[in-house]
Design a protein around this motif. Structure first.
Motif, PDB file in Angstrom:
ATOM      1  N   VAL A   1       6.079   7.762   9.544  1.00  0.00           N
ATOM      2  CA  VAL A   1       5.747   6.490   8.881  1.00  0.00           C
ATOM      3  C   VAL A   1       4.873   5.625   9.795  1.00  0.00           C
ATOM      4  O   VAL A   1       3.826   5.107   9.390  1.00  0.00           O
ATOM      5  CB  VAL A   1       7.034   5.725   8.470  1.00  0.00           C
ATOM      6  CG1 VAL A   1       6.719   4.302   8.028  1.00  0.00           C
ATOM      7  CG2 VAL A   1       7.773   6.467   7.359  1.00  0.00           C
ATOM      8  N   SER A   2       5.284   5.506  11.062  1.00  0.00           N
ATOM      9  CA  SER A   2       4.547   4.603  11.964  1.00  0.00           C
ATOM     10  C   SER A   2       3.142   5.155  12.247  1.00  0.00           C
ATOM     11  O   SER A   2       2.191   4.389  12.434  1.00  0.00           O
ATOM     12  CB  SER A   2       5.319   4.360  13.253  1.00  0.00           C
ATOM     13  OG  SER A   2       5.225   5.470  14.091  1.00  0.00           O
ATOM     14  N   ASP A   3       3.022   6.477  12.226  1.00  0.00           N
ATOM     15  CA  ASP A   3       1.720   7.117  12.409  1.00  0.00           C
ATOM     16  C   ASP A   3       0.762   6.701  11.278  1.00  0.00           C
ATOM     17  O   ASP A   3      -0.379   6.311  11.525  1.00  0.00           O
ATOM     18  CB  ASP A   3       1.940   8.638  12.373  1.00  0.00           C
ATOM     19  CG  ASP A   3       0.936   9.347  13.235  1.00  0.00           C
ATOM     20  OD1 ASP A   3       0.627   8.808  14.317  1.00  0.00           O
ATOM     21  OD2 ASP A   3       0.447  10.421  12.808  1.00  0.00           O
ATOM     22  N   ILE A   4       1.291   6.764  10.050  1.00  0.00           N
ATOM     23  CA  ILE A   4       0.478   6.381   8.876  1.00  0.00           C
ATOM     24  C   ILE A   4       0.094   4.906   8.960  1.00  0.00           C
ATOM     25  O   ILE A   4      -1.057   4.530   8.748  1.00  0.00           O
ATOM     26  CB  ILE A   4       1.259   6.680   7.564  1.00  0.00           C
ATOM     27  CG1 ILE A   4       1.437   8.185   7.402  1.00  0.00           C
ATOM     28  CG2 ILE A   4       0.549   6.073   6.354  1.00  0.00           C
ATOM     29  CD1 ILE A   4       2.376   8.590   6.271  1.00  0.00           C
ATOM     30  N   VAL A   5       1.086   4.068   9.320  1.00  0.00           N
ATOM     31  CA  VAL A   5       0.858   2.623   9.418  1.00  0.00           C
ATOM     32  C   VAL A   5      -0.282   2.333  10.397  1.00  0.00           C
ATOM     33  O   VAL A   5      -1.198   1.552  10.111  1.00  0.00           O
ATOM     34  CB  VAL A   5       2.151   1.886   9.840  1.00  0.00           C
ATOM     35  CG1 VAL A   5       1.880   0.424  10.182  1.00  0.00           C
ATOM     36  CG2 VAL A   5       3.196   1.983   8.734  1.00  0.00           C
TER      37      VAL A   5
ATOM     38  N   LYS B   1      -3.863   4.212   9.284  1.00  0.00           N
ATOM     39  CA  LYS B   1      -4.507   3.651   8.098  1.00  0.00           C
ATOM     40  C   LYS B   1      -4.513   2.123   8.112  1.00  0.00           C
ATOM     41  O   LYS B   1      -4.935   1.491   7.154  1.00  0.00           O
ATOM     42  CB  LYS B   1      -3.822   4.173   6.840  1.00  0.00           C
ATOM     43  CG  LYS B   1      -3.912   5.692   6.728  1.00  0.00           C
ATOM     44  CD  LYS B   1      -3.555   6.168   5.336  1.00  0.00           C
ATOM     45  CE  LYS B   1      -3.755   7.675   5.246  1.00  0.00           C
ATOM     46  NZ  LYS B   1      -3.184   8.233   4.036  1.00  0.00           N
ATOM     47  N   ASN B   2      -3.963   1.572   9.215  1.00  0.00           N
ATOM     48  CA  ASN B   2      -3.937   0.118   9.389  1.00  0.00           C
ATOM     49  C   ASN B   2      -3.321  -0.599   8.176  1.00  0.00           C
ATOM     50  O   ASN B   2      -3.939  -1.462   7.557  1.00  0.00           O
ATOM     51  CB  ASN B   2      -5.362  -0.368   9.670  1.00  0.00           C
ATOM     52  CG  ASN B   2      -5.358  -1.761  10.263  1.00  0.00           C
ATOM     53  OD1 ASN B   2      -4.311  -2.191  10.782  1.00  0.00           O
ATOM     54  ND2 ASN B   2      -6.464  -2.455  10.168  1.00  0.00           N
ATOM     55  N   ILE B   3      -2.079  -0.203   7.857  1.00  0.00           N
ATOM     56  CA  ILE B   3      -1.427  -0.710   6.649  1.00  0.00           C
ATOM     57  C   ILE B   3      -0.515  -1.874   6.985  1.00  0.00           C
ATOM     58  O   ILE B   3       0.147  -1.881   8.030  1.00  0.00           O
ATOM     59  CB  ILE B   3      -0.623   0.434   5.988  1.00  0.00           C
ATOM     60  CG1 ILE B   3      -1.616   1.370   5.310  1.00  0.00           C
ATOM     61  CG2 ILE B   3       0.389  -0.076   4.991  1.00  0.00           C
ATOM     62  CD1 ILE B   3      -1.022   2.667   4.931  1.00  0.00           C
ATOM     63  N   LYS B   4      -0.487  -2.851   6.095  1.00  0.00           N
ATOM     64  CA  LYS B   4       0.408  -3.986   6.302  1.00  0.00           C
ATOM     65  C   LYS B   4       1.780  -3.662   5.699  1.00  0.00           C
ATOM     66  O   LYS B   4       1.885  -3.304   4.520  1.00  0.00           O
ATOM     67  CB  LYS B   4      -0.178  -5.236   5.636  1.00  0.00           C
ATOM     68  CG  LYS B   4       0.390  -6.504   6.218  1.00  0.00           C
ATOM     69  CD  LYS B   4      -0.483  -7.701   5.852  1.00  0.00           C
ATOM     70  CE  LYS B   4       0.201  -8.968   6.285  1.00  0.00           C
ATOM     71  NZ  LYS B   4       1.188  -9.456   5.340  1.00  0.00           N
ATOM     72  N   VAL B   5       2.812  -3.744   6.548  1.00  0.00           N
ATOM     73  CA  VAL B   5       4.171  -3.421   6.082  1.00  0.00           C
ATOM     74  C   VAL B   5       5.040  -4.655   6.191  1.00  0.00           C
ATOM     75  O   VAL B   5       5.023  -5.346   7.211  1.00  0.00           O
ATOM     76  CB  VAL B   5       4.752  -2.276   6.952  1.00  0.00           C
ATOM     77  CG1 VAL B   5       6.239  -2.146   6.743  1.00  0.00           C
ATOM     78  CG2 VAL B   5       4.055  -0.970   6.630  1.00  0.00           C
TER      79      VAL B   5
ATOM     80  N   ASN C   1       0.840  -1.195   0.000  1.00  0.00           N
ATOM     81  CA  ASN C   1       0.000   0.000   0.000  1.00  0.00           C
ATOM     82  C   ASN C   1       0.880   1.251   0.000  1.00  0.00           C
ATOM     83  O   ASN C   1       0.832   2.073   0.912  1.00  0.00           O
ATOM     84  CB  ASN C   1      -0.897  -0.047   1.246  1.00  0.00           C
ATOM     85  CG  ASN C   1      -2.101   0.831   1.091  1.00  0.00           C
ATOM     86  OD1 ASN C   1      -2.088   1.744   0.244  1.00  0.00           O
ATOM     87  ND2 ASN C   1      -3.113   0.605   1.890  1.00  0.00           N
ATOM     88  N   THR C   2       1.708   1.360  -1.013  1.00  0.00           N
ATOM     89  CA  THR C   2       2.707   2.441  -1.042  1.00  0.00           C
ATOM     90  C   THR C   2       2.063   3.825  -1.111  1.00  0.00           C
ATOM     91  O   THR C   2       2.631   4.798  -0.623  1.00  0.00           O
ATOM     92  CB  THR C   2       3.637   2.268  -2.252  1.00  0.00           C
ATOM     93  OG1 THR C   2       2.840   2.028  -3.388  1.00  0.00           O
ATOM     94  CG2 THR C   2       4.617   1.146  -2.046  1.00  0.00           C
TER      95      THR C   2
END
Ligand SMILES: Nc1ncnc2c1ncn2[C@@H]1O[C@H](COP(=O)(O)OP(=O)(O)OP(=O)(O)O)[C@@H](O)[C@H]1O
Ligand SMILES: [Mg+2]
Length: 306
Positions: free
Chosen positions: A275-279, A282-286, A244-245
């Motif tokens: 970055v960690s705030d966005i993760v 937005k509940n993003i898988k990294v 989810n770039t």
């Protein structure tokens, strides 16, 4: 401990047709200050002038211009005193061992050459240190490359000199022997001042406090690996791998290639927080997050290109 001032060496050799003589400036007005207890790395392409520099530092060849002081002694005026202060592995150093003598006999022979008449205790100590006890009575011609390197280093250390000049000391030896020697040098020779030339940039980075990059006989970069990295990139890179770039598109300095997000930043902590705030929000898988600094290889390439 070592001061090199304006050091220059020119060779002449016949050109390909064997007629006209060509001048090669192998070492071109270099200046260096190497501190006591430091491991100083010399890197540079083939023919850059590393071996020629080490040979001049160790009194094996004479400079054309400039001066070198080693532990307070001038390499030209006080060559003998310099020799008493140094141990050297230069050029094809294993060839200087006597192949028809055993390891122990070689040590004895070189000790005699140096007027060390009661060297038995020291020889025993060095054989022990380099793990050569089992092979001490074997002829050198039966030694493996790694064993020859160990013995050459033992010869260089006979009179326990405060300074070592090592030209590619680990080239051609296996990773296990290499690891043993690096460990030994780090643990047992901590107080020695060492100049270490090599093409192995991992070894150089692992072992050396400071480095000089030589190209065409000139020093083009000098500093600690850390300083050189900072000079090459005045930023660090954060790399995020994710499917989810697009979520990261608004971060300053971002570049997206496929599933890789690359962010150039001068403030790693705050960018990582961003970055960690966005993760989180937005509940993003990294898959992976890492920070990148330039490698010594990149520094080498950039320095040689100049
Ligand atoms: N005895 C010599 N006679 C003529 N030219 C020489 C001599 N020794 C070295 N050179 C030349 O001087 C230059 C520097 O050589 P040097 O051996 O110092 O390079 P180096 O950095 O140690 O290279 P390498 O990484 O291949 O060991 C080269 O162009 C080489 O051909
Ligand atoms: Mg060389």
């Amino acid at each position: 401990m070592i001061i090199v001032d304006n050091l220059t060496k020119t060779f002449t050799r016949k050109n390909k047709k064997g007629k006209k003589k060509e001048r090669i400036v192998a070492v071109d007005h270099i200046n260096l200050k190497i501190n006591k207890g430091e491991i100083f790395g010399l890197i540079g392409p083939n023919g850059a002038g590393k071996t020629t520099t080490i040979k001049m530092l160790s009194t094996l060849i004479l400079p054309d211009e400039g001066s070198i002081s080693v532990n307070g002694y001038d390499v030209i005026k006080d060559a003998e005193k310099v020799r008493n202060n140094i141990g050297v592995l230069a050029g094809e150093f294993t060839r200087s061992l006597y192949w028809r003598l055993s390891g122990k006999q070689n040590l004895k022979f070189f000790a005699n050459l140096r007027n060390m008449w009661n060297a038995d205790k020291r020889i025993k100590e060095l054989i022990q240190l380099f793990g050569l006890k089992k092979q001490e009575n074997e002829l050198i011609m039966k030694y493996s490359t790694g064993m020859k390197h160990k013995l050459a280093l033992a010869v260089a250390l006979l009179n326990d000199p405060p300074i070592l000049f090592l030209d590619e000391p680990l080239t051609g030896i296996d990773p296990v022997t290499s690891f043993q020697l690096k460990k030994l040098i780090r643990n047992k020779f901590r107080d020695k001042t060492i100049v270490w030339a090599s093409h192995n940039l991992y070894e150089i980075e692992e072992m050396c406090d400071r480095i000089a990059l030589i190209n065409n006989g000139k020093i083009v970069l000098e500093g600690s690996p850390e300083e050189l990295k900072k000079k090459l990139w005045d930023y660090e890179k954060i790399v995020v791998i994710s499917n989810n770039t697009n979520a990261f598109i608004n971060i300053d300095g971002v570049e997206i290639k496929g599933n890789v997000v690359e962010i150039k930043t001068k403030d790693v902590t705050s960018t990582l927080l961003e970055v960690s705030d966005i993760v989180q929000k937005k509940n993003i898988k990294v898959e992976e997050i890492k920070t990148l600094r330039p490698t010594l290889e990149e520094i080498f390439m950039a320095g040689v290109k100049k």
